[in-house]
Enzyme design. Structure first.
Site, PDB file in Angstrom:
ATOM      1  N   ASP A 147       9.562  47.271  19.973  1.00 16.05           N
ATOM      2  CA  ASP A 147      10.240  47.847  21.001  1.00 16.05           C
ATOM      3  C   ASP A 147      10.989  46.616  21.784  1.00 16.05           C
ATOM      4  O   ASP A 147      10.827  45.331  21.153  1.00 16.05           O
ATOM      5  CB  ASP A 147       9.620  48.698  22.131  1.00 16.05           C
ATOM      6  CG  ASP A 147       8.227  48.072  22.519  1.00 16.05           C
ATOM      7  OD1 ASP A 147       7.409  48.801  22.857  1.00 16.05           O
ATOM      8  OD2 ASP A 147       8.432  46.710  22.702  1.00 16.05           O
ATOM      9  N   MET A 183       6.299  48.540  35.965  1.00 16.83           N
ATOM     10  CA  MET A 183       7.525  49.221  35.916  1.00 16.83           C
ATOM     11  C   MET A 183       7.832  49.839  37.588  1.00 16.83           C
ATOM     12  O   MET A 183       8.258  50.690  37.937  1.00 16.83           O
ATOM     13  CB  MET A 183       7.663  50.333  35.268  1.00 16.83           C
ATOM     14  CG  MET A 183       7.742  50.149  33.823  1.00 16.83           C
ATOM     15  SD  MET A 183       7.422  51.665  32.828  1.00 16.83           S
ATOM     16  CE  MET A 183       5.532  51.800  32.664  1.00 16.83           C
ATOM     17  N   LYS A 237      13.480  51.201  23.948  1.00 17.29           N
ATOM     18  CA  LYS A 237      12.685  51.374  24.916  1.00 17.29           C
ATOM     19  C   LYS A 237      12.761  50.417  26.111  1.00 17.29           C
ATOM     20  O   LYS A 237      12.187  49.420  26.238  1.00 17.29           O
ATOM     21  CB  LYS A 237      11.037  51.497  24.481  1.00 17.29           C
ATOM     22  CG  LYS A 237      10.684  52.687  23.942  1.00 17.29           C
ATOM     23  CD  LYS A 237       9.669  53.347  24.728  1.00 17.29           C
ATOM     24  CE  LYS A 237       8.937  54.427  23.886  1.00 17.29           C
ATOM     25  NZ  LYS A 237       7.768  54.001  23.304  1.00 17.29           N
ATOM     26  N   GLY A 292       6.072  37.404  32.869  1.00 16.42           N
ATOM     27  CA  GLY A 292       4.839  36.663  33.146  1.00 16.42           C
ATOM     28  C   GLY A 292       4.227  36.248  31.735  1.00 16.42           C
ATOM     29  O   GLY A 292       4.375  36.808  30.829  1.00 16.42           O
ATOM     30  N   GLU A 307       0.817  -1.366   0.037  1.00 20.50           N
ATOM     31  CA  GLU A 307       0.142  -0.044   0.055  1.00 20.50           C
ATOM     32  C   GLU A 307       0.961   1.327  -0.087  1.00 20.50           C
ATOM     33  O   GLU A 307       0.453   2.277  -0.725  1.00 20.50           O
ATOM     34  CB  GLU A 307      -0.780  -0.034   1.355  1.00 20.50           C
ATOM     35  CG  GLU A 307      -2.108   0.837   1.171  1.00 20.50           C
ATOM     36  CD  GLU A 307      -2.823   0.982   2.714  1.00 20.50           C
ATOM     37  OE1 GLU A 307      -2.750   0.060   3.172  1.00 20.50           O
ATOM     38  OE2 GLU A 307      -2.997   2.247   2.861  1.00 20.50           O
TER      39      GLU A 307
HETATM   40  C1  LIG Z   1       6.319  50.164  29.126  1.00 20.09           C
HETATM   41  S1  LIG Z   1       5.553  49.059  30.311  1.00 20.09           S
HETATM   42  C2  LIG Z   1       4.646  48.298  28.815  1.00 20.09           C
HETATM   43  C3  LIG Z   1       3.496  47.704  29.313  1.00 20.09           C
HETATM   44  C4  LIG Z   1       2.534  47.051  28.056  1.00 20.09           C
HETATM   45  N1  LIG Z   1       2.196  48.014  27.076  1.00 20.09           N
HETATM   46  C5  LIG Z   1       1.687  46.068  28.553  1.00 20.09           C
HETATM   47  O1  LIG Z   1       0.270  46.346  28.352  1.00 20.09           O
HETATM   48  O2  LIG Z   1       1.714  45.144  29.214  1.00 20.09           O
HETATM   49  C6  LIG Z   1       6.696  47.941  30.644  1.00 20.09           C
HETATM   50  C7  LIG Z   1       6.190  47.332  32.131  1.00 20.09           C
HETATM   51  O3  LIG Z   1       5.275  46.422  31.907  1.00 20.09           O
HETATM   52  C8  LIG Z   1       5.341  45.202  32.736  1.00 20.09           C
HETATM   53  N2  LIG Z   1       5.513  44.019  31.972  1.00 20.09           N
HETATM   54  C9  LIG Z   1       5.437  43.970  30.446  1.00 20.09           C
HETATM   55  N3  LIG Z   1       5.747  42.686  30.147  1.00 20.09           N
HETATM   56  C10 LIG Z   1       5.575  41.841  31.304  1.00 20.09           C
HETATM   57  C11 LIG Z   1       5.629  40.477  31.589  1.00 20.09           C
HETATM   58  N4  LIG Z   1       5.921  39.666  30.483  1.00 20.09           N
HETATM   59  N5  LIG Z   1       5.701  39.998  32.666  1.00 20.09           N
HETATM   60  C12 LIG Z   1       5.886  41.142  33.827  1.00 20.09           C
HETATM   61  N6  LIG Z   1       5.762  42.370  33.650  1.00 20.09           N
HETATM   62  C13 LIG Z   1       5.763  42.785  32.424  1.00 20.09           C
HETATM   63  C14 LIG Z   1       6.698  45.576  33.476  1.00 20.09           C
HETATM   64  O4  LIG Z   1       6.381  45.995  34.679  1.00 20.09           O
HETATM   65  C15 LIG Z   1       7.476  46.342  32.664  1.00 20.09           C
HETATM   66  O5  LIG Z   1       8.328  47.170  33.136  1.00 20.09           O
END
Ligand SMILES: C[S@@+](CC[C@H](N)C(=O)[O-])C[C@H]1O[C@@H](n2cnc3c(N)ncnc32)[C@H](O)[C@@H]1O
Length: 452
Positions: free
Chosen positions: A226, A361, A248, A390, A22
């Site tokens: 970024d 942040m 950034k 996370g 086959e």
């Molecule tokens: C400039 S802000 C951007 C946030 C992004 N626009 C959002 O909605 O998640 C960057 C901050 O988001 C948080 N952040 C972004 N990704 C993350 C992740 N995967 N785990 C934990 N914190 C995260 C941290 O506090 C980091 O310093």
């Protein structure tokens, strides 16, 4: 990549299938379906390979299969002995056949069952009529090239066709009407200005991106991204799309915001389809608002595509309900990174809210944040958590009462993006019953032990 994928043109060429049964029959049929002239043999002699473009062996005596493999490899003829990668110079992928559209899936021999499952999913996703659509575009190709020599413009027109009535008519089998609709589109086509899509990429895992974001990444001419965007997300972009990194990181802005705005405007004015890809959601601490305003002022069309923001991704991954009927009636998104490093938060109001605080942040400012909350009357034993990276495979978590967390964070942090969560709901992490007292021990850690 263990095997280099190619599609071989076998029309009018000779192919050898050695063996019976086959499997050999199926291979012979597949080769004939690709236009090859197939010779079937039960036993092998070296002269049998003369003029062959390809050879496949299945269901023949071992000595013949080995002899075929050796002779073909010696002559540089592609050879596959079914289920014998060591004897083969190529492997056969799992196929989704929407002729002329062909999708090949291979796992380098590592996981053929997985490859077949993926094929089944793609089969379900792409109706058989898509072959008709691909054939139509193939026929229209020459006319499209003649009428619209500029590639990005031509690509945009084709994208419009695929999303509009022309494709719908083809899929419905109404080809004559589709021809007329295509002619009308071509007559109406004028150089269209580009467009910018402010797209949320989610927390970093490619499978947490939205379907719309995935589609746009596949269509964009340029991706402006970024720091928080991982390679597996960028890999969703078209292979020939330009990628522009604009940086950034806190205190390390690679390109100042006004220059990013100007770049987006310039690219759109050049007629490009631009995806401005941002970590998480573009409108949550992502300066997406400023970019959208700058684009609007410049008269550039812009669409916002939301993404999973870090607070949602981190809470979900850690099993923390951001709101809970018994523990938190609100969730507040905050940043611990004020202008010029100052913290500008109304601590008493935040404490009075009593819900969950998700602080972006916040890790550098954590001692000052903890002091601010303590001064406003928040109990030092209030449950808190830090979640680093996370929603990605590298996620780490630290659970502790707020005061202890502030002390332990500097030694614990590995410098990745981290989210600070504060409030009674954090103590519900991973609780299936959602009722009894604080218990953090039932949260399953990923790469880091839970600390109480
Ligand atoms: C400039 S802000 C951007 C946030 C992004 N626009 C959002 O909605 O998640 C960057 C901050 O988001 C948080 N952040 C972004 N990704 C993350 C992740 N995967 N785990 C934990 N914190 C995260 C941290 O506090 C980091 O310093």
């Amino acid at each position: 990549m263990r095997h280099f994928p190619i599609f071989l043109d076998l029309v009018g060429r000779k192919a050898l299938v050695l063996g019976e049964g086959e499997m050999a029959e199926r291979k012979a049929q597949a080769l004939a379906g690709a236009g090859a002239t197939v010779t079937r043999l039960a036993r092998f002699a070296p002269g049998d390979l003369a003029g062959m473009a390809i050879a496949i062996g299945a269901g023949a005596p071992e000595a013949d299969l080995r002899a075929l493999a050796e002779a073909a490899q010696g002559l540089g003829i592609p050879v596959n002995i079914v289920d014998r990668p060591a004897l083969s110079s190529f492997i056969m992928p799992a196929l989704v056949d929407r002729d002329p559209l062909t999708i090949a899936i291979a796992s380098g021999g590592a996981a053929p069952v997985l490859a077949r499952q993926i094929r089944a999913r793609i089969e379900a996703l792409i109706p058989p009529t898509y072959g008709r659509l691909a054939a139509f575009l193939g026929r229209a190709q020459r006319e499209l090239r003649r009428r619209i020599p500029d590639l990005p413009r031509r690509r945009r027109l084709i994208e419009r066709l695929l999303g509009g009535p022309v494709a719908a008519l083809i899929l419905a089998g109404r080809e004559a009407e589709a021809d007329r609709a295509l002619a009308a589109e071509l007559d109406a086509d004028a150089p269209s200005p580009g467009m910018v899509f402010l797209v949320g990429a989610g927390p970093g895992a490619a499978d947490l991106i939205t379907l719309r974001a995935q589609r746009l990444l596949g269509e964009a001419d340029v991706i402006v991204h970024d720091r928080l965007i991982g390679d597996d997300v960028l890999d969703l972009a078209r292979r020939d799309a330009a990628r522009i990194f604009v940086g950034k990181a806190r205190a390390h802005h690679c390109l100042p915001q006004p220059e990013i705005n100007a770049l987006l405007i310039r690219l759109a004015r050049e007629g490009k389809k631009v995806v401005r890809l941002k970590g998480g959601d573009p409108f949550v601490f992502g300066r997406g608002g400023e970019e959208a305003e700058a684009l609007a002022e410049a008269g550039i069309a812009c669409e916002i595509v939301p993404g999973v923001t870090a607070a949602l991704a981190c809470a979900a991954a850690a099993g923390i309900p951001l709101t809970h009927r018994d523990a938190a009636r609100s969730v507040t998104l905050l940043t611990g990174h004020g202008k010029e490093g100052a913290i500008d938060l109304d601590f008493p109001t935040l404490v009075r809210l009593g819900g969950t605080l998700a602080i972006y942040m916040g890790i550098t400012a954590l001692p000052r944040l903890a002091a601010g909350f303590a001064a406003a009357g928040l109990a030092p034993e209030t449950p808190a958590a830090l979640i680093e990276r996370g929603g990605t495979p590298a996620e780490r978590r630290l659970f502790a009462p707020l005061a202890a967390l502030a002390t332990r964070a500097p030694a614990w942090s590995s410098g990745g993006p981290a989210l600070l969560l504060i409030g009674p709901a954090i103590a519900r992490a991973g609780r299936p019953d959602g009722d009894a007292r604080v218990n953090l021990t039932n949260v399953i850690p990923r790469n880091h032990p839970i600390s109480l």
